[in-house]
Design an enzyme around this catalytic site. Sequence first.
Site, PDB file in Angstrom:
ATOM      1  CG  LEU A 231      -1.890  -1.040   1.420  1.00  0.00           C
ATOM      2  CD1 LEU A 231      -1.575  -1.893   2.609  1.00  0.00           C
ATOM      3  CD2 LEU A 231      -3.250  -0.412   1.575  1.00  0.00           C
TER       4      LEU A 231
ATOM      5  CB  CYS B 299      14.691   7.834  -1.695  1.00  0.00           C
ATOM      6  SG  CYS B 299      16.178   7.756  -2.675  1.00  0.00           S
TER       7      CYS B 299
ATOM      8  CB  CYS C 178      18.273  10.440  -2.305  1.00  0.00           C
ATOM      9  SG  CYS C 178      17.529   9.478  -0.990  1.00  0.00           S
TER      10      CYS C 178
ATOM     11  CE  LYS D 247      20.809  14.734  -1.527  1.00  0.00           C
ATOM     12  NZ  LYS D 247      20.705  14.451  -0.129  1.00  0.00           N
TER      13      LYS D 247
ATOM     14  CE1 TYR E 293      20.163  14.294   4.121  1.00  0.00           C
ATOM     15  CE2 TYR E 293      19.643  13.779   6.393  1.00  0.00           C
ATOM     16  CZ  TYR E 293      19.441  13.566   5.047  1.00  0.00           C
ATOM     17  OH  TYR E 293      18.530  12.635   4.628  1.00  0.00           O
TER      18      TYR E 293
ATOM     19  CD  GLU F 281      21.930  16.958   1.510  1.00  0.00           C
ATOM     20  OE1 GLU F 281      22.797  16.086   1.504  1.00  0.00           O
ATOM     21  OE2 GLU F 281      20.718  16.693   1.404  1.00  0.00           O
TER      22      GLU F 281
ATOM     23  CG  HIS G 294      49.449  11.288  -8.281  1.00  0.00           C
ATOM     24  ND1 HIS G 294      49.106  12.103  -7.222  1.00  0.00           N
ATOM     25  CD2 HIS G 294      50.250  12.028  -9.090  1.00  0.00           C
ATOM     26  CE1 HIS G 294      49.698  13.282  -7.381  1.00  0.00           C
ATOM     27  NE2 HIS G 294      50.375  13.266  -8.512  1.00  0.00           N
TER      28      HIS G 294
ATOM     29  CD  GLU H  45      47.112  10.910  -4.865  1.00  0.00           C
ATOM     30  OE1 GLU H  45      48.044  10.098  -4.858  1.00  0.00           O
ATOM     31  OE2 GLU H  45      47.057  11.873  -5.656  1.00  0.00           O
TER      32      GLU H  45
HETATM   33  P1  FAD Z   1       9.795   6.396   2.562  1.00  0.00           P
HETATM   34  O1  FAD Z   1      10.711   6.359   1.417  1.00  0.00           O
HETATM   35  O2  FAD Z   1       9.493   7.711   3.160  1.00  0.00           O
HETATM   36  O3  FAD Z   1       8.445   5.708   2.066  1.00  0.00           O
HETATM   37  C1  FAD Z   1       7.302   5.624   2.859  1.00  0.00           C
HETATM   38  C2  FAD Z   1       6.092   5.614   1.949  1.00  0.00           C
HETATM   39  O4  FAD Z   1       4.961   5.162   2.689  1.00  0.00           O
HETATM   40  C3  FAD Z   1       5.734   7.004   1.444  1.00  0.00           C
HETATM   41  O5  FAD Z   1       5.418   6.960   0.081  1.00  0.00           O
HETATM   42  C4  FAD Z   1       4.495   7.359   2.268  1.00  0.00           C
HETATM   43  O6  FAD Z   1       3.668   8.282   1.625  1.00  0.00           O
HETATM   44  C5  FAD Z   1       3.859   6.002   2.422  1.00  0.00           C
HETATM   45  N1  FAD Z   1       2.950   5.868   3.547  1.00  0.00           N
HETATM   46  C6  FAD Z   1       3.111   6.350   4.802  1.00  0.00           C
HETATM   47  N2  FAD Z   1       2.094   5.965   5.582  1.00  0.00           N
HETATM   48  C7  FAD Z   1       1.280   5.206   4.801  1.00  0.00           C
HETATM   49  C8  FAD Z   1       0.080   4.519   5.047  1.00  0.00           C
HETATM   50  N3  FAD Z   1      -0.493   4.505   6.249  1.00  0.00           N
HETATM   51  N4  FAD Z   1      -0.505   3.843   4.031  1.00  0.00           N
HETATM   52  C9  FAD Z   1       0.046   3.840   2.786  1.00  0.00           C
HETATM   53  N5  FAD Z   1       1.211   4.475   2.511  1.00  0.00           N
HETATM   54  C10 FAD Z   1       1.806   5.142   3.515  1.00  0.00           C
HETATM   55  N6  FAD Z   1      18.879   9.195   2.118  1.00  0.00           N
HETATM   56  C11 FAD Z   1      20.050   8.809   1.568  1.00  0.00           C
HETATM   57  O7  FAD Z   1      20.458   7.667   1.736  1.00  0.00           O
HETATM   58  N7  FAD Z   1      20.799   9.680   0.816  1.00  0.00           N
HETATM   59  C12 FAD Z   1      20.394  10.949   0.585  1.00  0.00           C
HETATM   60  O8  FAD Z   1      21.100  11.698  -0.099  1.00  0.00           O
HETATM   61  C13 FAD Z   1      19.165  11.364   1.138  1.00  0.00           C
HETATM   62  N8  FAD Z   1      18.712  12.622   0.910  1.00  0.00           N
HETATM   63  C14 FAD Z   1      17.506  13.000   1.400  1.00  0.00           C
HETATM   64  C15 FAD Z   1      17.053  14.280   1.141  1.00  0.00           C
HETATM   65  C16 FAD Z   1      15.844  14.707   1.627  1.00  0.00           C
HETATM   66  C17 FAD Z   1      15.363  16.094   1.303  1.00  0.00           C
HETATM   67  C18 FAD Z   1      15.055  13.816   2.410  1.00  0.00           C
HETATM   68  C19 FAD Z   1      13.730  14.263   2.955  1.00  0.00           C
HETATM   69  C20 FAD Z   1      15.496  12.532   2.688  1.00  0.00           C
HETATM   70  C21 FAD Z   1      16.723  12.110   2.192  1.00  0.00           C
HETATM   71  N9  FAD Z   1      17.221  10.840   2.454  1.00  0.00           N
HETATM   72  C22 FAD Z   1      18.423  10.447   1.919  1.00  0.00           C
HETATM   73  C23 FAD Z   1      16.506   9.906   3.336  1.00  0.00           C
HETATM   74  C24 FAD Z   1      15.724   8.858   2.538  1.00  0.00           C
HETATM   75  O9  FAD Z   1      14.885   9.491   1.613  1.00  0.00           O
HETATM   76  C25 FAD Z   1      14.925   8.004   3.509  1.00  0.00           C
HETATM   77  O10 FAD Z   1      15.813   7.460   4.460  1.00  0.00           O
HETATM   78  C26 FAD Z   1      14.206   6.863   2.815  1.00  0.00           C
HETATM   79  O11 FAD Z   1      13.356   7.334   1.811  1.00  0.00           O
HETATM   80  C27 FAD Z   1      13.394   6.078   3.847  1.00  0.00           C
HETATM   81  O12 FAD Z   1      12.703   5.049   3.217  1.00  0.00           O
HETATM   82  P2  FAD Z   1      11.426   4.414   3.908  1.00  0.00           P
HETATM   83  O13 FAD Z   1      11.114   3.187   3.102  1.00  0.00           O
HETATM   84  O14 FAD Z   1      11.622   4.266   5.358  1.00  0.00           O
HETATM   85  O15 FAD Z   1      10.253   5.482   3.756  1.00  0.00           O
END
Ligand code: FAD
Length: 532
Positions: A79, A97, A102, A105, A238, A242, A505, A510
């Site tokens: 879901l 992400c 990610c 960004k 961060y 960024e 190099h 390095e």
């Molecule tokens: P998410 O990817 O957040 O997915 C959760 C999903 O569940 C979402 O689509 C949400 O809408 C849905 N959802 C929530 N509740 C429900 C529900 N009850 N029913 C149905 N759907 C639901 N990480 C990195 O490794 N490198 C980076 O450079 C980086 N940059 C980032 C930059 C920004 C601006 C942000 C905000 C985050 C960044 N992150 C980065 C962090 C990374 O995006 C998260 O760690 C990662 O997306 C977490 O994954 P997740 O599966 O836990 O949740």
Amino acid sequence: MASTRLFFSRGFVNDSVVLSIRKFTIFRTEKKVFIRMFSAQTIGEAPKPEYDLVVIGGGSGGLACAKEASNLGAKVAVLDYVTPTPLGTKWGLGGTCVNVGCIPKKLMHQAALLGESLHDAQAYGWQLQPENIKHQWSALTQAVQNHIKSVNWVTRVDLRDKKVEYINGLGVFKDRYTIQTTTKQGERLLTSKYFLIACGGRPRYPDIPGAVEYGITSDDIFSLKNAPGKTIIIGAGYIGLECAGFLNGLGYDATVMVRSVVLRGFDQQMAGIITESMVQKGIKFLHKCLPDSVEKTPEDRLLVKWHNQQGEQFSDVYDTILFAIGRRALTRELKAEVAGIKLAPDNEKIDAVNEQSNVPHIYAVGDVLYKKPELTPVAIHAGRLLARRLFGGSTLQMDYQNVATTIFTPLEYGCVGLSEEKANEDYGADNIEVYHAYYKPTEFFIPQKSIAHCYLKVVSLREPPQKVLGMHFIGPQAGEVIQGFAAALKSNLTVETLMNTVGIHPTIAEEFTRINVTKRSGKDPNPASCCS
Ligand code: FAD
């Protein structure tokens, strides 16, 4: 002699739980006992759960687990539902992400770096007219959003190919065995053997007048219709840094408001250097300040008021106010408490052991986990390993230690392992050695770019062979530099090995193999020359 008895039994027919009542008549003769069954009648059936795994959240962790589980033969549904931001921004399948994290960004960071490179290019002989170098915000957001939509599409196709059912609905626990959701087709109840909570989080807004009405967050910035203009970013984690970095690089006036420290949880010496490098680029910092209110001015701009630690009041007018004060787990919307899941009192996250919540058939991965790194690869890896344990007979657990990360500020900061502070705290300063160096990237010479903040350090145990505990790098392509060293650190890298490694190099990576000055020695960490 004959007697009749009733037997109740519980069994499995085609994996369904069946309750039966059987009537036996027992005949006894002098020598033998005959048992004759007269009737067997099913009196009730607890249906088999519809799915093997229902995943709530189609982001990094949820999708990785769902696809791996399906590969291993499980019947899986995912879901995913995005509640629009107060500004009305929403997005497709794939989670934070892909849509608002990610990926956009990194693309905006790249856009900003390209602007810098265009200026550097002139020093290398490219004939450009600086007055013609202009950036168009709408062209960037359009390109970024087009890319995201293509990823959303590929993600949906991938799920279909892997036979994972995608349900575009908000999942809410009805009880600990059932998820309720409403889709365009109507209400659905889903039962499953296992549930995975991978709902991630969303940005928080401060409780001040005008914040929700006029503010935006990282959920809005990557698709913002109008150019952001003069922007104040509230929060110096961060994400705040960024955003400030790429906005400044694209030519917008950017100010960061810091409540307490910059990059809390990261090595504070490195955080200080990153801040200095951003100040040098023209980004302003308001230290130890808190916002009070946001109002609309008659000119349709935003009047932001704030105060500092001494209680002094300040105000300024901005075009955009972006809140980056932290993220909130979406466990409330999910009604996790209805399923009996215990949430951490301070932030409503799930304090799971090996991704298993206190309700044994309900698991969690990703940003929703308590005190775990909030990073995409962490969510993906944990999700995959969990699927293999649930459906593939694996016993391999997720290792959350020594996860490398990078902050994509104009000058990037990549790190893996312990900060200097944490190493001192864990082992005692007397048992820690810190090697450090400033360095000069070759490509910085011709455009005469500042090398003042190109710095790296290695935190190790003091005792030979000096096991490496942490590596920190500030400079271009920091993520690419640190990734390989993360594998080395996981393989028990020592300073001895590092110093016996022959460098490539001329690269910036390095520099880690050339490091030989300890902080304790008090010697100058500045480089003598590039090639000796
Ligand atoms: P998410 O990817 O957040 O997915 C959760 C999903 O569940 C979402 O689509 C949400 O809408 C849905 N959802 C929530 N509740 C429900 C529900 N009850 N029913 C149905 N759907 C639901 N990480 C990195 O490794 N490198 C980076 O450079 C980086 N940059 C980032 C930059 C920004 C601006 C942000 C905000 C985050 C960044 N992150 C980065 C962090 C990374 O995006 C998260 O760690 C990662 O997306 C977490 O994954 P997740 O599966 O836990 O949740």
